[in-house]
Each structure stands twice: as structure tokens, then as C-alpha cells.
Design a protein around this motif. Structure first.
Motif, PDB file in Angstrom:
ATOM      1  N   MET A   1       0.841  -1.203   0.000  1.00  0.00           N
ATOM      2  CA  MET A   1       0.000   0.000   0.000  1.00  0.00           C
ATOM      3  C   MET A   1       0.873   1.250   0.000  1.00  0.00           C
ATOM      4  SD  MET A   1      -2.916   1.105   2.781  1.00  0.00           S
ATOM      5  CE  MET A   1      -3.799   2.639   2.619  1.00  0.00           C
ATOM      6  N   ARG A   2       0.541   2.193  -0.858  1.00  0.00           N
ATOM      7  CA  ARG A   2       1.330   3.414  -0.956  1.00  0.00           C
ATOM      8  C   ARG A   2       1.082   4.292   0.265  1.00  0.00           C
ATOM      9  NH1 ARG A   2       0.266   6.559  -6.234  1.00  0.00           N
ATOM     10  NH2 ARG A   2       1.848   5.171  -7.077  1.00  0.00           N
ATOM     11  N   GLY A   3       2.180   4.765   0.876  1.00  0.00           N
ATOM     12  CA  GLY A   3       2.085   5.652   2.025  1.00  0.00           C
ATOM     13  C   GLY A   3       2.584   7.041   1.683  1.00  0.00           C
ATOM     14  N   TYR A   4       2.730   7.883   2.722  1.00  0.00           N
ATOM     15  CA  TYR A   4       3.109   9.263   2.462  1.00  0.00           C
ATOM     16  C   TYR A   4       4.527   9.388   1.933  1.00  0.00           C
ATOM     17  CZ  TYR A   4       5.837   9.606   6.818  1.00  0.00           C
ATOM     18  OH  TYR A   4       6.769   9.448   7.808  1.00  0.00           O
ATOM     19  N   ARG A   5       5.431   8.475   2.337  1.00  0.00           N
ATOM     20  CA  ARG A   5       6.808   8.545   1.850  1.00  0.00           C
ATOM     21  C   ARG A   5       6.870   8.243   0.349  1.00  0.00           C
ATOM     22  NH1 ARG A   5      10.339   9.199   5.966  1.00  0.00           N
ATOM     23  NH2 ARG A   5       9.634   8.602   8.063  1.00  0.00           N
ATOM     24  N   GLU A   6       6.084   7.271  -0.076  1.00  0.00           N
ATOM     25  CA  GLU A   6       6.058   6.933  -1.494  1.00  0.00           C
ATOM     26  C   GLU A   6       5.457   8.077  -2.318  1.00  0.00           C
ATOM     27  OE1 GLU A   6       6.710   3.443   0.822  1.00  0.00           O
ATOM     28  OE2 GLU A   6       5.049   4.884   0.924  1.00  0.00           O
ATOM     29  N   LEU A   7       4.403   8.689  -1.775  1.00  0.00           N
ATOM     30  CA  LEU A   7       3.811   9.829  -2.466  1.00  0.00           C
ATOM     31  C   LEU A   7       4.802  10.991  -2.524  1.00  0.00           C
ATOM     32  CD1 LEU A   7       1.524  11.319  -3.828  1.00  0.00           C
ATOM     33  CD2 LEU A   7       0.581  11.842  -1.562  1.00  0.00           C
ATOM     34  N   ARG A  44      -1.254  15.234   3.151  1.00  0.00           N
ATOM     35  CA  ARG A  44      -0.686  16.309   3.968  1.00  0.00           C
ATOM     36  C   ARG A  44       0.707  15.933   4.470  1.00  0.00           C
ATOM     37  NH1 ARG A  44      -3.825  20.470   5.702  1.00  0.00           N
ATOM     38  NH2 ARG A  44      -6.105  20.326   5.425  1.00  0.00           N
ATOM     39  N   ASP A  45       0.858  14.686   4.915  1.00  0.00           N
ATOM     40  CA  ASP A  45       2.160  14.242   5.427  1.00  0.00           C
ATOM     41  C   ASP A  45       3.212  14.249   4.319  1.00  0.00           C
ATOM     42  OD1 ASP A  45       1.066  13.908   7.920  1.00  0.00           O
ATOM     43  OD2 ASP A  45       0.861  11.734   7.777  1.00  0.00           O
ATOM     44  N   ALA A  46       2.824  13.872   3.110  1.00  0.00           N
ATOM     45  CA  ALA A  46       3.762  13.868   1.988  1.00  0.00           C
ATOM     46  C   ALA A  46       4.222  15.285   1.663  1.00  0.00           C
ATOM     47  CB  ALA A  46       3.114  13.224   0.769  1.00  0.00           C
ATOM     48  N   ILE A  47       3.277  16.217   1.663  1.00  0.00           N
ATOM     49  CA  ILE A  47       3.631  17.617   1.400  1.00  0.00           C
ATOM     50  C   ILE A  47       4.517  18.156   2.519  1.00  0.00           C
ATOM     51  CG2 ILE A  47       2.684  19.957   1.250  1.00  0.00           C
ATOM     52  CD1 ILE A  47       0.308  18.749  -0.258  1.00  0.00           C
ATOM     53  N   GLY A  48       4.251  17.707   3.749  1.00  0.00           N
ATOM     54  CA  GLY A  48       5.098  18.118   4.868  1.00  0.00           C
ATOM     55  C   GLY A  48       6.536  17.673   4.693  1.00  0.00           C
ATOM     56  N   VAL A  49       6.732  16.463   4.146  1.00  0.00           N
ATOM     57  CA  VAL A  49       8.090  15.971   3.872  1.00  0.00           C
ATOM     58  C   VAL A  49       8.780  16.874   2.860  1.00  0.00           C
ATOM     59  CG1 VAL A  49       9.416  14.090   2.829  1.00  0.00           C
ATOM     60  CG2 VAL A  49       7.595  13.571   4.463  1.00  0.00           C
ATOM     61  N   LEU A  50       8.080  17.238   1.789  1.00  0.00           N
ATOM     62  CA  LEU A  50       8.662  18.097   0.755  1.00  0.00           C
ATOM     63  C   LEU A  50       8.978  19.488   1.300  1.00  0.00           C
ATOM     64  CD1 LEU A  50       6.425  17.164  -2.324  1.00  0.00           C
ATOM     65  CD2 LEU A  50       8.596  16.156  -1.604  1.00  0.00           C
ATOM     66  N   ASP A  52       9.765  20.167   4.445  1.00  0.00           N
ATOM     67  CA  ASP A  52      10.934  20.019   5.310  1.00  0.00           C
ATOM     68  C   ASP A  52      12.219  19.922   4.498  1.00  0.00           C
ATOM     69  OD1 ASP A  52       9.353  20.123   7.543  1.00  0.00           O
ATOM     70  OD2 ASP A  52       9.329  17.949   7.880  1.00  0.00           O
ATOM     71  N   GLU A  53      12.119  19.403   3.278  1.00  0.00           N
ATOM     72  CA  GLU A  53      13.292  19.285   2.404  1.00  0.00           C
ATOM     73  C   GLU A  53      13.578  20.579   1.642  1.00  0.00           C
ATOM     74  OE1 GLU A  53      12.436  16.032  -0.175  1.00  0.00           O
ATOM     75  OE2 GLU A  53      12.699  14.507   1.371  1.00  0.00           O
ATOM     76  N   GLY A  54      12.661  21.537   1.736  1.00  0.00           N
ATOM     77  CA  GLY A  54      12.864  22.795   1.039  1.00  0.00           C
ATOM     78  C   GLY A  54      12.414  22.786  -0.407  1.00  0.00           C
ATOM     79  N   LEU A  55      11.658  21.783  -0.817  1.00  0.00           N
ATOM     80  CA  LEU A  55      11.186  21.720  -2.195  1.00  0.00           C
ATOM     81  C   LEU A  55       9.950  22.579  -2.419  1.00  0.00           C
ATOM     82  CD1 LEU A  55      11.623  17.927  -3.015  1.00  0.00           C
ATOM     83  CD2 LEU A  55      12.977  19.826  -3.874  1.00  0.00           C
ATOM     84  N   VAL A  56       9.110  22.700  -1.400  1.00  0.00           N
ATOM     85  CA  VAL A  56       7.882  23.466  -1.530  1.00  0.00           C
ATOM     86  C   VAL A  56       7.697  24.329  -0.287  1.00  0.00           C
ATOM     87  CG1 VAL A  56       6.781  21.663  -2.936  1.00  0.00           C
ATOM     88  CG2 VAL A  56       6.395  21.705  -0.452  1.00  0.00           C
ATOM     89  N   VAL A  57       6.805  25.291  -0.403  1.00  0.00           N
ATOM     90  CA  VAL A  57       6.426  26.103   0.747  1.00  0.00           C
ATOM     91  C   VAL A  57       4.909  26.178   0.766  1.00  0.00           C
ATOM     92  CG1 VAL A  57       6.680  28.231  -0.603  1.00  0.00           C
ATOM     93  CG2 VAL A  57       6.652  28.349   1.886  1.00  0.00           C
TER      94      VAL A  57
END
Length: 249
Positions: A1-7, A44-50, A52-57
Motif C-alpha cells: 500500500m502506498r504511504g506518504y513517503r512513497e507519495l 498532507r504528510d507527503a507535502i510536509g516531507v517536501l 521540510d526538504e525545502g522543495l515546496v512552501v
């Protein structure tokens, strides 16, 4: 099953491949839910990862914006090129122009009064001395803040050089000091890395988990008088400090 890390990995790849360009808004959360068949929290969790990495705001109702990660090379030699009284660009604008970037400096705050004790000590002025504080944004274009700069001067020196007003100093402060007979002679920089304060993260439009480069610069004239104390903060992925051909003896 795809999770937030995969997304997050899939969205990261789409950003890096240029499908979502710098400044572009990512699909809305509801659209990503429909596209991937995942829960709202997973998206939401996937966007939070991005973030934190500085890819999005994340901009609240403004959506999620792909962050500009254009790196600016800042050479130590930028100072000498900006000393001429006839110069029309300051050090930041000079560095950006050499890379084909629209560098701009925006003054956002000017005040005068007693300075913080550590700044007064660095300026080597009496504790009761009046100090001028200028906060400015080093930008690319009109809305991309790359550096937050706080600068302090002895107030009498700022008045003498004509840099105590709220307007941008055309040609840069170094040229203004030179015109006033206070020629900058040496610049000592101390570079550190750390996590941003909440205020810095807001001004730089980054997550609080994106590291920043913090630079403190002391500029002196030939007589050893401290002309200014500058403290700048920038996301670590946006600036490259370059010190070429330094003497080893």
C-alpha cells in the motif's frame, strides 16, 4: 500500500523533472487525493516531507508553491567591485548580475537608538552611542527573498555617508561610504550554519527544518575603525560563498 513517503518520492520526482516548475502551485490536496486514491492525512504528510526538504512552501489558502532553489554564487571579490562612487549596483546586485539574475535589495526597516550590547561592542563605540539599524532583503526579482540582512552603523557615520534614510542606497553602502571618505579597507566574515528561527523561516519562506547559512561581517577602514556590522541569513541551498585566491602568507 502506498504511504506518504512513497507519495513524497513521486511528487519529488515530478518537481525535479520540471513537471512542476519553480513558483508553480502544486495540485490541490483534494486533487491529489483523487489522483492517488489516498487519504487527506497521507497527502498532507507527503507535502510536509517536501516542505521540510525545502522543495515546496505551504501558503495556507494560497496553496503549496514549488520553491525557487536557484543558487547564487557570492564571491568575496564582490566588495572591491562595488567600491566605486560611480557604481550603480551594490555587492548583492553585482553578484546576481554576473550570473544573469535580477538581483534587488529592498529596505524593510530602519531605526536608530541604543544598539544591542553585542553590536555596540563589535562597533567599538561607547555604550551610550546612537546606532543606526537597517534591515533589508536581498532578493531575486520582486518577491523571492534569498537573504535577510541586518546591518548596524554608528549613527554619526551613517548620517555622514547619507545612508540613514529609509530609501534604498543606490549603488550600495560601500560606494556611499567611499564617497564620504570612509573607504572600506577590510572585511572579516564568520560563517556558521544552523536551523532558522521562526521569524527567519517566515521571512525566507522556508520550513523550520531547512538549514540556513549565517554570516557575520565586520567592515573596517584603513585606520581600523569599524564601519558596519552585518548579519545575513540565507537558506543553505540558495547561496554559495566563494573565497578565491586568498593569500596563504
Amino acid at each position: 500500500m502506498r504511504g506518504y513517503r512513497e507519495l513524497a518520492e513521486e511528487l519529488r520526482q515530478r518537481i525535479n523533472d520540471g513537471e512542476f516548475a519553480s513558483g508553480q502551485t502544486l495540485p490541490r490536496i483534494v486533487d491529489l487525493i483523487d489522483e492517488y486514491g489516498l487519504s487527506r492525512q497521507t497527502v498532507r504528510d507527503a507535502i510536509g516531507v517536501l516542505a521540510d526538504e525545502g522543495l515546496v512552501v505551504t501558503m495556507g489558502k494560497g496553496g503549496t508553491i514549488v520553491r525557487n532553489r536557484t543558487r547564487v554564487r557570492i564571491q568575496l571579490s564582490r566588495y572591491s567591485r562595488a567600491l566605486s562612487p560611480n557604481c550603480t549596483k551594490g555587492p548583492w546586485e553585482t553578484s546576481c548580475a554576473e550570473q544573469g539574475l535580477d538581483g534587488q535589495m529592498k529596505v524593510v526597516h530602519v531605526s536608530r537608538g541604543e544598539g544591542p550590547p553585542d553590536i555596540v561592542e563589535l562597533l567599538a563605540v561607547p555604550a551610550s552611542s546612537e546606532v543606526l539599524h537597517r534591515r533589508r532583503y536581498a532578493m531575486i526579482g520582486s518577491d523571492d527573498v534569498v537573504q535577510v540582512q541586518d546591518v548596524w552603523y554608528p549613527a554619526d557615520l551613517a548620517d555622514e555617508a547619507g545612508i540613514s534614510g529609509e530609501a534604498k542606497v543606490v549603488g550600495g553602502v560601500f560606494a556611499a561610504l567611499t564617497s564620504a571618505g570612509r573607504v572600506p579597507s577590510t572585511a572579516s566574515e564568520h560563517v556558521d550554519s544552523r536551523m532558522p528561527t521562526p521569524s527567519e523561516a517566515t521571512q525566507l519562506k522556508i520550513s523550520g527544518k531547512v538549514p540556513v547559512v549565517a554570516v557575520q561581517r565586520l567592515t573596517k577602514d584603513a585606520d581600523g575603525r569599524v564601519l558596519e556590522v552585518l548579519r545575513s541569513t540565507a537558506p543553505a541551498d540558495r547561496v554559495q560563498l566563494t573565497y578565491d585566491d586568498l593569500p596563504l602568507q
